[in-house]
Design a protein around this motif. Structure first.
Motif, PDB file in Angstrom:
ATOM      1  N   GLN A  38     -35.589 -23.635   8.783  1.00 52.63           N
ATOM      2  CA  GLN A  38     -36.535 -22.526   8.856  1.00 52.63           C
ATOM      3  C   GLN A  38     -36.063 -21.299   8.099  1.00 52.63           C
ATOM      4  O   GLN A  38     -36.845 -20.604   7.470  1.00 52.63           O
ATOM      5  N   PHE A  39     -34.772 -21.031   8.170  1.00 52.23           N
ATOM      6  CA  PHE A  39     -34.247 -19.846   7.494  1.00 52.23           C
ATOM      7  C   PHE A  39     -34.416 -19.962   5.985  1.00 52.23           C
ATOM      8  O   PHE A  39     -34.429 -18.961   5.284  1.00 52.23           O
ATOM      9  N   GLY A  40     -34.561 -21.187   5.513  1.00 50.70           N
ATOM     10  CA  GLY A  40     -34.828 -21.393   4.098  1.00 50.70           C
ATOM     11  C   GLY A  40     -36.245 -20.946   3.722  1.00 50.70           C
ATOM     12  O   GLY A  40     -36.542 -20.694   2.566  1.00 50.70           O
ATOM     13  N   TYR A  41     -37.118 -20.877   4.734  1.00 48.30           N
ATOM     14  CA  TYR A  41     -38.517 -20.490   4.459  1.00 48.30           C
ATOM     15  C   TYR A  41     -38.881 -19.314   5.359  1.00 48.30           C
ATOM     16  O   TYR A  41     -39.640 -19.466   6.305  1.00 48.30           O
ATOM     17  N   ARG A  42     -38.324 -18.142   5.040  1.00 45.71           N
ATOM     18  CA  ARG A  42     -38.450 -17.003   5.926  1.00 45.71           C
ATOM     19  C   ARG A  42     -39.890 -16.511   6.045  1.00 45.71           C
ATOM     20  O   ARG A  42     -40.367 -16.243   7.138  1.00 45.71           O
ATOM     21  N   ALA A  43     -40.574 -16.416   4.897  1.00 45.92           N
ATOM     22  CA  ALA A  43     -41.945 -15.903   4.894  1.00 45.92           C
ATOM     23  C   ALA A  43     -42.822 -16.755   5.801  1.00 45.92           C
ATOM     24  O   ALA A  43     -43.595 -16.241   6.609  1.00 45.92           O
ATOM     25  N   ASP A  44     -42.646 -18.071   5.680  1.00 50.85           N
ATOM     26  CA  ASP A  44     -43.356 -19.029   6.511  1.00 50.85           C
ATOM     27  C   ASP A  44     -43.242 -18.674   7.984  1.00 50.85           C
ATOM     28  O   ASP A  44     -44.221 -18.665   8.723  1.00 50.85           O
ATOM     29  N   PHE A  45     -42.017 -18.385   8.387  1.00 45.82           N
ATOM     30  CA  PHE A  45     -41.748 -18.111   9.793  1.00 45.82           C
ATOM     31  C   PHE A  45     -42.510 -16.879  10.265  1.00 45.82           C
ATOM     32  O   PHE A  45     -43.159 -16.892  11.300  1.00 45.82           O
ATOM     33  N   PHE A  46     -42.457 -15.801   9.443  1.00 50.28           N
ATOM     34  CA  PHE A  46     -43.103 -14.571   9.882  1.00 50.28           C
ATOM     35  C   PHE A  46     -44.619 -14.714   9.891  1.00 50.28           C
ATOM     36  O   PHE A  46     -45.298 -14.155  10.762  1.00 50.28           O
ATOM     37  N   ILE A  47     -45.144 -15.478   8.960  1.00 49.42           N
ATOM     38  CA  ILE A  47     -46.593 -15.691   8.947  1.00 49.42           C
ATOM     39  C   ILE A  47     -47.023 -16.470  10.197  1.00 49.42           C
ATOM     40  O   ILE A  47     -47.969 -16.096  10.886  1.00 49.42           O
ATOM     41  N   SER A  48     -46.281 -17.536  10.537  1.00 48.67           N
ATOM     42  CA  SER A  48     -46.679 -18.295  11.734  1.00 48.67           C
ATOM     43  C   SER A  48     -46.540 -17.446  12.983  1.00 48.67           C
ATOM     44  O   SER A  48     -47.348 -17.553  13.899  1.00 48.67           O
ATOM     45  N   LEU A  49     -45.513 -16.593  13.004  1.00 51.15           N
ATOM     46  CA  LEU A  49     -45.325 -15.735  14.169  1.00 51.15           C
ATOM     47  C   LEU A  49     -46.529 -14.806  14.316  1.00 51.15           C
ATOM     48  O   LEU A  49     -47.093 -14.664  15.409  1.00 51.15           O
ATOM     49  N   ALA A  50     -46.951 -14.218  13.186  1.00 54.47           N
ATOM     50  CA  ALA A  50     -48.072 -13.278  13.221  1.00 54.47           C
ATOM     51  C   ALA A  50     -49.360 -13.977  13.660  1.00 54.47           C
ATOM     52  O   ALA A  50     -50.080 -13.470  14.524  1.00 54.47           O
ATOM     53  N   THR A  51     -49.655 -15.148  13.094  1.00 54.82           N
ATOM     54  CA  THR A  51     -50.910 -15.822  13.441  1.00 54.82           C
ATOM     55  C   THR A  51     -50.899 -16.273  14.891  1.00 54.82           C
ATOM     56  O   THR A  51     -51.887 -16.155  15.605  1.00 54.82           O
ATOM     57  N   SER A  52     -49.728 -16.764  15.311  1.00 48.95           N
ATOM     58  CA  SER A  52     -49.628 -17.246  16.681  1.00 48.95           C
ATOM     59  C   SER A  52     -49.809 -16.091  17.667  1.00 48.95           C
ATOM     60  O   SER A  52     -50.495 -16.212  18.689  1.00 48.95           O
ATOM     61  N   PHE A  53     -49.248 -14.930  17.322  1.00 54.39           N
ATOM     62  CA  PHE A  53     -49.376 -13.758  18.195  1.00 54.39           C
ATOM     63  C   PHE A  53     -50.816 -13.272  18.222  1.00 54.39           C
ATOM     64  O   PHE A  53     -51.340 -12.905  19.274  1.00 54.39           O
ATOM     65  N   ALA A  54     -51.464 -13.304  17.058  1.00 52.70           N
ATOM     66  CA  ALA A  54     -52.859 -12.883  16.982  1.00 52.70           C
ATOM     67  C   ALA A  54     -53.720 -13.754  17.893  1.00 52.70           C
ATOM     68  O   ALA A  54     -54.578 -13.253  18.626  1.00 52.70           O
ATOM     69  N   ALA A  55     -53.461 -15.080  17.889  1.00 52.31           N
ATOM     70  CA  ALA A  55     -54.236 -16.000  18.728  1.00 52.31           C
ATOM     71  C   ALA A  55     -54.055 -15.641  20.198  1.00 52.31           C
ATOM     72  O   ALA A  55     -55.028 -15.591  20.966  1.00 52.31           O
ATOM     73  N   THR A  56     -52.825 -15.370  20.604  1.00 49.04           N
ATOM     74  CA  THR A  56     -52.556 -14.999  21.990  1.00 49.04           C
ATOM     75  C   THR A  56     -53.318 -13.718  22.349  1.00 49.04           C
ATOM     76  O   THR A  56     -53.896 -13.616  23.435  1.00 49.04           O
ATOM     77  N   CYS A  57     -53.310 -12.735  21.433  1.00 46.88           N
ATOM     78  CA  CYS A  57     -53.981 -11.463  21.694  1.00 46.88           C
ATOM     79  C   CYS A  57     -55.483 -11.655  21.881  1.00 46.88           C
ATOM     80  O   CYS A  57     -56.087 -11.060  22.779  1.00 46.88           O
ATOM     81  N   PHE A  58     -56.103 -12.509  21.053  1.00 45.12           N
ATOM     82  CA  PHE A  58     -57.538 -12.754  21.180  1.00 45.12           C
ATOM     83  C   PHE A  58     -57.871 -13.331  22.553  1.00 45.12           C
ATOM     84  O   PHE A  58     -58.811 -12.912  23.211  1.00 45.12           O
ATOM     85  N   GLN A  59     -57.062 -14.296  22.970  1.00 42.47           N
ATOM     86  CA  GLN A  59     -57.325 -14.938  24.261  1.00 42.47           C
ATOM     87  C   GLN A  59     -57.166 -13.934  25.404  1.00 42.47           C
ATOM     88  O   GLN A  59     -57.975 -13.881  26.326  1.00 42.47           O
ATOM     89  N   LEU A  60     -56.137 -13.139  25.290  1.00 48.26           N
ATOM     90  CA  LEU A  60     -55.868 -12.137  26.318  1.00 48.26           C
ATOM     91  C   LEU A  60     -56.980 -11.086  26.312  1.00 48.26           C
ATOM     92  O   LEU A  60     -57.442 -10.640  27.360  1.00 48.26           O
ATOM     93  N   GLY A  61     -57.402 -10.728  25.120  1.00 49.39           N
ATOM     94  CA  GLY A  61     -58.474  -9.744  24.945  1.00 49.39           C
ATOM     95  C   GLY A  61     -59.739 -10.170  25.670  1.00 49.39           C
ATOM     96  O   GLY A  61     -60.407  -9.348  26.306  1.00 49.39           O
ATOM     97  N   PHE A  62     -60.011 -11.473  25.658  1.00 51.82           N
ATOM     98  CA  PHE A  62     -61.189 -12.000  26.330  1.00 51.82           C
ATOM     99  C   PHE A  62     -61.134 -11.684  27.823  1.00 51.82           C
ATOM    100  O   PHE A  62     -62.114 -11.229  28.414  1.00 51.82           O
ATOM    101  N   VAL A  63     -59.975 -11.892  28.420  1.00 56.52           N
ATOM    102  CA  VAL A  63     -59.810 -11.633  29.860  1.00 56.52           C
ATOM    103  C   VAL A  63     -60.014 -10.143  30.140  1.00 56.52           C
ATOM    104  O   VAL A  63     -60.709  -9.770  31.099  1.00 56.52           O
TER     105      VAL A  63
END
Lengths: 282, 340
Positions: A38-63
């Motif tokens: 993973q450390f070889g593909y740093r940008a990848d990691f941060f992008i997945s972190l951001a999208t995954s966090f966004a998904a969590t926020c949307f679900q939480l936002g619904f509640v």
């Protein structure tokens, strides 16, 4: 055949201890190996972190939006629901860290024949499949869950004792085990039917039902969420106990038992299923 | 054959259930609802034994059952019926203990981690196979000597050439010093030098550690250079199992004599050698090739006749190549002679 492999490993407690130690060390090794990749593909990691966090926020936002329209949901106040929701995010996040390969199993391992290599190594095949890749970014779900618990506890005036923390950890792991076992069982279908996607995705959506108070559903749905696909059982009863509310009946005691039963069933089905592996042509 | 072979295979079969796909779009729609199956015997009641320290070539046309056999021997596939006993293990039943005693290289696939340095894969494999640090260092040293992999141990696997990757894969398969090595097309896609390197290494491993090697290949030079024993499989049955020399002895029918004529005046004289079952071709203006069936024509007689008829500068007697022989076997022309 399967019992032969099982009994060969159960020669006394010492052997079990040694196996646990070996597997914990291997888990660490697999994790560091994956981290190096993973450390070889740093940008990848941060992008997945951001999208995954966004998904969590949307679900939480619904509640959150929902509770601005209604003060209570079948007798549950907003902070309480958020507490349940937060608790369910913890096992969900833990499970998601290792769920990627289960999700892609039919495609990556069966159709592409990667399972060959897994079977050539002197480590349990299920262990290898679960721990060959990790979704590290899913730890944000655990973090979000902990934040929700903290926020709700403050609003409700809940006090966290060391005993409660231990209970949270214990139930969190039990619930994660239940989630994992359910998807391992669904994944074993791929050994029989070579389909790219498998049967997991619809069940994935059922997880969301387990985030709300079980008592808001009708009897059939409650039964299914408790005893058939027990996402509800795994997170509702433990969080209610942590919350200090009483519900009848109270099934928190059964959560570790269900976790053990489901895990055993999952391992057994996996072992039986892998005997049907047909590999690829070449 | 010794009393205690390393590999013991008896009446081994593997049947697959194949699904008859209908063609076209309408066929695909039908496929969704109705499926017809038929059973295919990929491997059909084969049996053999292999002793410790042997190097055996396992060949056959595509789809003959080679890979299926290897996959059953390595514990990947569960046999439909029959027995396998290797080093005291039933592969698919005692998989985890068994795989510690074998090394496997699939030429088409790597077992190394694609995105990270080679050495990292070796380190993890050391943990997986429980190899002590001392043995690990010792073996890495030895692999460096014969395979010369030190230079790219720090390179990610995806950046290696196929030859380099194959060397690393071989080293990875031997890290736990298994007594038995399975190679599925180890030289596929390699250039001549890389092939030679791999063969040299395999010979060294076999000599030094008495490692038993079973290899499948499409390159018969692999067999000629490495294996004394050859097994040929087709349609799931073993057609031949024995020494390579014996197969040649039995099957080499055609011989050829190449003659380089002294001058153009001799051309008329050579033309008589196109009769009585002899086949004459011109290779270049002065070089002619005469092919004949050695069971019908005695080589010495023919040479005597040639020398009497024309003046030659050079004469070369060649056997049919092993490729030609195998081609005949695969084409089903030599089934009778093979199974004598």
């Amino acid at each position: 055949m399967t019992t032969a492999t099982f009994t060969a490993e159960k020669h006394g407690l010492a052997a079990v201890g040694a196996a646990v130690q070996r597997h914990s060390m291997l888990l660490f090794d697999y994790f560091t190996q994956y981290a190096k990749v993973q450390f070889g593909y740093r940008a990848d990691f941060f992008i997945s972190l951001a999208t995954s966090f966004a998904a969590t926020c949307f679900q939480l936002g619904f509640v959150i939006v929902l509770f601005q329209k209604i003060p209570q949901l079948a007798g549950w106040r907003f902070p309480e629901v958020l507490f349940l929701y937060g608790f369910s995010l913890i096992p969900y996040g833990l499970f998601n860290v290792i769920s990627l390969n289960l999700y892609n199993f039919g495609n990556n391992y069966i159709i592409e024949g990667k399972f060959d290599r897994v079977l050539l190594r002197p480590v349990s095949s299920l262990f290898q499949v679960l721990f060959e890749t990790f979704r590290i970014e899913s730890l944000q779900e655990v973090a979000t869950g902990v934040y929700c618990l903290w926020w709700a506890s403050r609003r409700l005036g809940l006090v966290w004792t060391p005993g409660k923390f231990a209970m949270l950890l214990f139930f969190g792991i039990c619930a994660a085990t239940i989630y994992m076992s359910i998807f391992v069982m669904l994944t074993t279908v791929s050994f029989r039917f070579e389909d790219r996607i498998g049967v997991s995705p619809p069940v994935w959506n059922v997880i969301a039902f387990g985030r709300y108070p079980l008592t808001i559903y009708n009897g059939t749905v409650q039964f299914v969420l408790c005893w058939v696909i027990p996402f509800g059982l795994a997170s509702f009863y433990p969080s209610v106990r942590l919350l200090g509310r009483t519900v009848t009946p109270e099934y928190a005691r059964l959560v570790p038992v269900v976790a053990a039963v489901f895990l055993t069933a999952a391992i057994t089905l996996w072992t039986l299923g892998s005997r049907h592996y047909t590999s690829t042509g070449s | 054959m010794s009393a205690d072979p390393l590999i013991h295979v008896k009446d081994l079969s593997k049947h697959f259930r194949a699904f008859d796909r209908r063609e076209g779009i309408w066929g695909s729609i039908q496929n969704l609802f109705v499926r017809d199956y038929h059973t295919v015997a990929a491997v059909d009641r084969i049996g053999f034994t292999i002793d410790r320290g042997e190097m055996v070539g396992y060949i056959g046309p595509n789809g003959a059952g080679k890979s299926t056999t290897i996959k059953m021997l390595t514990g990947i596939l569960v046999p439909t019926s029959g027995e396998i006993l290797i080093n005291g293990f039933v592969p698919f039943r005692q998989r985890r203990q068994y795989v510690k005693t074998i090394g496997v290289v699939f030429g088409q696939r790597t077992q190394l981690w694609w995105d990270i340095a080679v050495i990292e894969s070796f380190k993890l494999l050391r943990r997986i196979y429980d190899v002590s640090q001392r043995d690990f260092d010792e073996r890495m040293e030895r692999f460096n000597e014969i395979l010369g992999i030190r230079d790219y141990l720090r390179t990610p696997v995806r950046k290696l050439s196929l030859g380099e990757r194959m060397r690393c894969d071989l080293a990875a398969a031997l890290l736990h010093n298994p007594p038995l090595l399975f190679l599925d097309e180890p030289t596929i896609g390699l250039d001549v030098v890389a092939k030679e390197h791999i063969r040299h290494f395999l010979r060294a491993v076999n000599r030094e550690f008495r490692t038993t090697v079973l290899l499948t290949t499409h390159d018969l030079d692999d067999i000629e250079e490495l294996c004394h024993r050859l097994m040929i499989i087709d349609h799931g049955r073993v057609l031949y199992d024995g020494p390579l020399d014996q197969l040649k002895e039995r099957l080499l029918r055609t011989k050829q004599i190449k003659c380089v004529l002294k001058d153009r005046a001799q051309v008329a004289g050579i033309s008589v050698f196109s009769r009585d079952g002899l086949v004459l071709d011109q290779v270049d203006p002065l070089t002619y090739r005469i092919r004949f069936d050695r069971t019908k024509v005695a080589t010495t007689d023919l040479i005597r006749k040639i020398l009497a008829a024309v003046e030659v500068r050079d004469l070369l007697i060649e056997d049919e190549s092993i490729e030609e022989v195998v081609k005949r076997i695969y084409a089903g022309e030599a089934t009778f002679e093979v199974s004598l």
